[in-house]
Write a protein that holds these residues in place. Structure first.
Motif, PDB file in Angstrom:
ATOM      1  N   SER A  91       0.797  -1.375   0.038  1.00 38.88           N
ATOM      2  CA  SER A  91      -0.046   0.054  -0.087  1.00 38.88           C
ATOM      3  C   SER A  91       0.848   1.352   0.181  1.00 38.88           C
ATOM      4  N   HIS A  92       1.955   1.161   0.827  1.00 34.77           N
ATOM      5  CA  HIS A  92       2.768   2.238   0.884  1.00 34.77           C
ATOM      6  C   HIS A  92       3.543   2.508  -0.439  1.00 34.77           C
ATOM      7  N   ALA A 163      -8.304  -1.168  -6.212  1.00 37.91           N
ATOM      8  CA  ALA A 163      -9.182  -0.444  -7.245  1.00 37.91           C
ATOM      9  C   ALA A 163     -10.304   0.410  -6.739  1.00 37.91           C
ATOM     10  N   LEU A 164     -11.086   0.175  -5.703  1.00 38.27           N
ATOM     11  CA  LEU A 164     -11.803   1.327  -4.938  1.00 38.27           C
ATOM     12  C   LEU A 164     -11.170   2.478  -4.738  1.00 38.27           C
ATOM     13  N   SER A 165      -9.962   2.336  -3.763  1.00 37.55           N
ATOM     14  CA  SER A 165      -9.228   3.400  -3.366  1.00 37.55           C
ATOM     15  C   SER A 165      -8.591   4.195  -4.559  1.00 37.55           C
ATOM     16  N   ALA A 172      -5.099   7.660  -1.944  1.00 36.30           N
ATOM     17  CA  ALA A 172      -4.843   8.519  -0.693  1.00 36.30           C
ATOM     18  C   ALA A 172      -5.298   7.750   0.328  1.00 36.30           C
ATOM     19  N   ASP A 173      -6.322   6.990   0.385  1.00 37.56           N
ATOM     20  CA  ASP A 173      -6.944   6.284   1.483  1.00 37.56           C
ATOM     21  C   ASP A 173      -6.594   4.783   1.250  1.00 37.56           C
ATOM     22  N   ILE A 179      -5.730  -1.329   6.397  1.00 39.19           N
ATOM     23  CA  ILE A 179      -6.268  -1.662   7.696  1.00 39.19           C
ATOM     24  C   ILE A 179      -7.555  -2.240   8.178  1.00 39.19           C
ATOM     25  N   VAL A 180      -8.413  -1.492   7.573  1.00 38.00           N
ATOM     26  CA  VAL A 180      -9.699  -2.146   7.793  1.00 38.00           C
ATOM     27  C   VAL A 180      -9.897  -3.698   7.421  1.00 38.00           C
ATOM     28  N   LEU A 181      -9.305  -3.821   6.241  1.00 38.34           N
ATOM     29  CA  LEU A 181      -9.255  -5.228   5.761  1.00 38.34           C
ATOM     30  C   LEU A 181      -8.705  -6.153   6.658  1.00 38.34           C
ATOM     31  N   TYR A 182      -7.502  -6.048   7.143  1.00 40.18           N
ATOM     32  CA  TYR A 182      -6.707  -6.773   8.129  1.00 40.18           C
ATOM     33  C   TYR A 182      -7.450  -6.791   9.586  1.00 40.18           C
ATOM     34  N   GLU A 183      -8.094  -5.424   9.946  1.00 44.33           N
ATOM     35  CA  GLU A 183      -8.778  -5.606  11.260  1.00 44.33           C
ATOM     36  C   GLU A 183     -10.120  -6.573  11.060  1.00 44.33           C
ATOM     37  N   HIS A 184     -10.721  -6.891  10.267  1.00 43.67           N
ATOM     38  CA  HIS A 184     -11.859  -7.659  10.141  1.00 43.67           C
ATOM     39  C   HIS A 184     -11.343  -9.135   9.608  1.00 43.67           C
ATOM     40  N   LEU A 185     -10.336  -9.260   8.912  1.00 44.86           N
ATOM     41  CA  LEU A 185      -9.902 -10.548   8.516  1.00 44.86           C
ATOM     42  C   LEU A 185      -9.307 -11.363   9.628  1.00 44.86           C
ATOM     43  N   MET A 186      -8.002 -10.821  10.104  1.00 48.78           N
ATOM     44  CA  MET A 186      -7.155 -11.571  10.982  1.00 48.78           C
ATOM     45  C   MET A 186      -7.696 -12.198  12.263  1.00 48.78           C
TER      46      MET A 186
END
Length: 218
Positions: A91-92, A163-165, A172-173, A179-186
């Motif tokens: 992402s970075h 693609a959405l971002s 930019a986001d 972060i949201v993806l991993y917070e829900h998945l992990m």
């Protein structure tokens, strides 16, 4: 040696110029003349390194394989932290590396059938599967997790948020979405003791990437 160094720099310059043009225009709309103008090289120099537009596009696509290889050296023994870091670092990098942005555009777009776009998806899936298998062997992963299924889910989901971002904010986001993806998945992947230690905070990608610099990866 100086001649060889110049050739390496010229090739990289062409690759970066092509990646920018492909990212902006897509493969089908991009032209060799646009790439030449951006790279400020002669047609002979370009064709010396890349015999065709297709070869040039494949070289840009292959940049993701090089990124994948570099990420194998991410520091730390926790395999689930490395799993998270794959997406956070990427992402970075997508904000700072024009070649990777061009590579992602070529991989994701539906265009010329002449391009082989499966390599990056296969590479990312294999790397995620490997980390999940190793994590399971080390007791970091919940027992009912099927590594290759979760690996495909992560790679597919990341492609979607990217693609959405890109569409909504020019990436930019993207870090926030990752972060949201991993917070829900992990929580469905890592055992509670490992989950509690995972660093998914903003800036994690830059921090993990900086830790690679002593071993020669920028």
């Amino acid at each position: 040696m100086a001649k060889q160094d110049r050739a390496i720099r010229t090739r990289q310059n062409i690759l970066e110029a092509a990646a920018v043009v492909f990212d902006e225009r897509g493969y089908d709309a991009a032209t060799i003349n646009e790439i030449l103008a951006r790279a400020e090289v002669t047609k002979g120099a370009l064709y010396f390194h890349f015999p065709s537009k297709e070869d040039l596009a494949h070289a840009v696509i292959d940049a993701q394989a090089e990124a994948t290889s570099a990420l194998l050296d991410l520091p730390g023994g926790c395999r689930m932290q490395r799993l998270v870091d794959l997406g956070m670092v990427f992402s970075h990098q997508l904000l700072t590396d024009p070649v990777l942005r061009g590579s992602v555009r070529l991989t994701m777009e539906h265009g010329s059938p002449a391009l082989h776009r499966s390599g990056p998806f296969t590479g990312w899936t294999e790397l995620h599967t490997r980390l999940l298998v190793e994590g399971k062997e080390r007791g970091e992963v919940l027992p009912d997790v099927v590594p290759w299924e979760v690996a495909e889910l992560i790679v597919g989901a990341f492609g979607g948020i990217n693609a959405l971002s890109q569409t909504l904010s020019d990436r930019a986001d993207l870090e926030r979405r990752a972060i949201v993806l991993y917070e829900h998945l992990m929580p469905s992947v890592a055992v509670p003791a490992v989950l509690a230690r995972l660093d998914m905070a903003p800036g994690r990608g830059a921090r993990a990437l900086a830790a690679l610099e002593p071993v020669g990866v920028a």
